[in-house]
Design a protein around this motif. Sequence first.
Motif, PDB file in Angstrom:
ATOM      1  N   VAL A  57       0.401  -1.472   0.081  1.00  0.00           N
ATOM      2  CA  VAL A  57      -0.257   0.156   0.263  1.00  0.00           C
ATOM      3  C   VAL A  57       1.247   1.529   0.364  1.00  0.00           C
ATOM      4  O   VAL A  57       0.552   2.154  -0.904  1.00  0.00           O
ATOM      5  N   ASN A  58       1.934   1.326   1.041  1.00  0.00           N
ATOM      6  CA  ASN A  58       2.862   2.655   0.938  1.00  0.00           C
ATOM      7  C   ASN A  58       3.658   2.813  -0.015  1.00  0.00           C
ATOM      8  O   ASN A  58       3.420   3.857  -0.259  1.00  0.00           O
ATOM      9  N   PHE A  59       3.933   1.920   0.184  1.00  0.00           N
ATOM     10  CA  PHE A  59       4.723   1.892  -0.866  1.00  0.00           C
ATOM     11  C   PHE A  59       4.821   2.079  -2.689  1.00  0.00           C
ATOM     12  O   PHE A  59       4.122   3.128  -3.009  1.00  0.00           O
ATOM     13  N   GLY A  60       2.842   2.080  -3.108  1.00  0.00           N
ATOM     14  CA  GLY A  60       2.541   1.632  -3.366  1.00  0.00           C
ATOM     15  C   GLY A  60       1.673   3.159  -4.581  1.00  0.00           C
ATOM     16  O   GLY A  60       2.073   3.794  -5.176  1.00  0.00           O
ATOM     17  N   MET A  61       1.520   3.887  -2.887  1.00  0.00           N
ATOM     18  CA  MET A  61       0.964   5.020  -3.550  1.00  0.00           C
ATOM     19  C   MET A  61       2.334   6.368  -2.790  1.00  0.00           C
ATOM     20  O   MET A  61       1.719   6.783  -4.064  1.00  0.00           O
ATOM     21  N   PHE A  62       3.210   5.843  -2.493  1.00  0.00           N
ATOM     22  CA  PHE A  62       4.306   6.741  -2.782  1.00  0.00           C
ATOM     23  C   PHE A  62       4.493   6.783  -4.683  1.00  0.00           C
ATOM     24  O   PHE A  62       5.282   7.633  -4.937  1.00  0.00           O
ATOM     25  N   HIS A  63       4.781   5.780  -4.913  1.00  0.00           N
ATOM     26  CA  HIS A  63       5.021   5.338  -6.280  1.00  0.00           C
ATOM     27  C   HIS A  63       4.138   6.535  -7.301  1.00  0.00           C
ATOM     28  O   HIS A  63       4.522   6.778  -8.032  1.00  0.00           O
ATOM     29  N   MET A  64       2.374   6.280  -7.551  1.00  0.00           N
ATOM     30  CA  MET A  64       1.960   7.318  -7.260  1.00  0.00           C
ATOM     31  C   MET A  64       2.000   8.679  -7.536  1.00  0.00           C
ATOM     32  O   MET A  64       2.352   9.514  -8.549  1.00  0.00           O
TER      33      MET A  64
END
Length: 199
Positions: A57-64
């Motif tokens: 979740v948090n890596f994915g949101m950072f990426h976005m």
Amino acid sequence: MSYLKEFKSAVARTAKLDLGDFTVNESPMPLDQAVLNAVEETGHIPFKQRAVQSLSVNFGMFHMLAKKFHIPGGIMTLGNVSVNGEMRFPVTPAHFRKMIETGSGEDALGSYHLWTTLPGGVILDHVLPSALAGDGLLDVNEAVPAERYLYGPADELGHGIAYHPMIVGLEFFIASETIDREAMEYLMGEKFPKQYGKS
């Protein structure tokens, strides 16, 4: 100790481990609520499941945030979170060093927390509200995007929440064998060093 002081210590620790040099921007750059909600709405993991899928979740949101919305100055941050003075994870700075030395990052998922630090010591976290709601410590209206994430100055968060950064940046994930180098380079569109010091 203020969040920015802890963050600077984490930056120094990261550099000592040869995992990159970071600059701390102490001036806040507030994000528009519409951008924050748009980032939130790109998440594909249901709110209740986020607490057990912190990296995704948090890596994915950072990426976005970095690659789709092109928001500058965000730094992936790893460490601990306390609620009313009680630490939620069994991790200290020494644990991160050990993960690098033993390549045990993948096995250690769940032993620490990760979030995005924005300029000025502002926190963006799409996981903690799910965890706190699951523990009965926070009421969240899942229909409201702004309630599904935590955003604000780290030293001014409510509910007795305090973030404790220990390592920063993406290179930790590669050096600890949490994420494959090629996958990280593909996702982030940048090259990472081939070797890391084990000092």
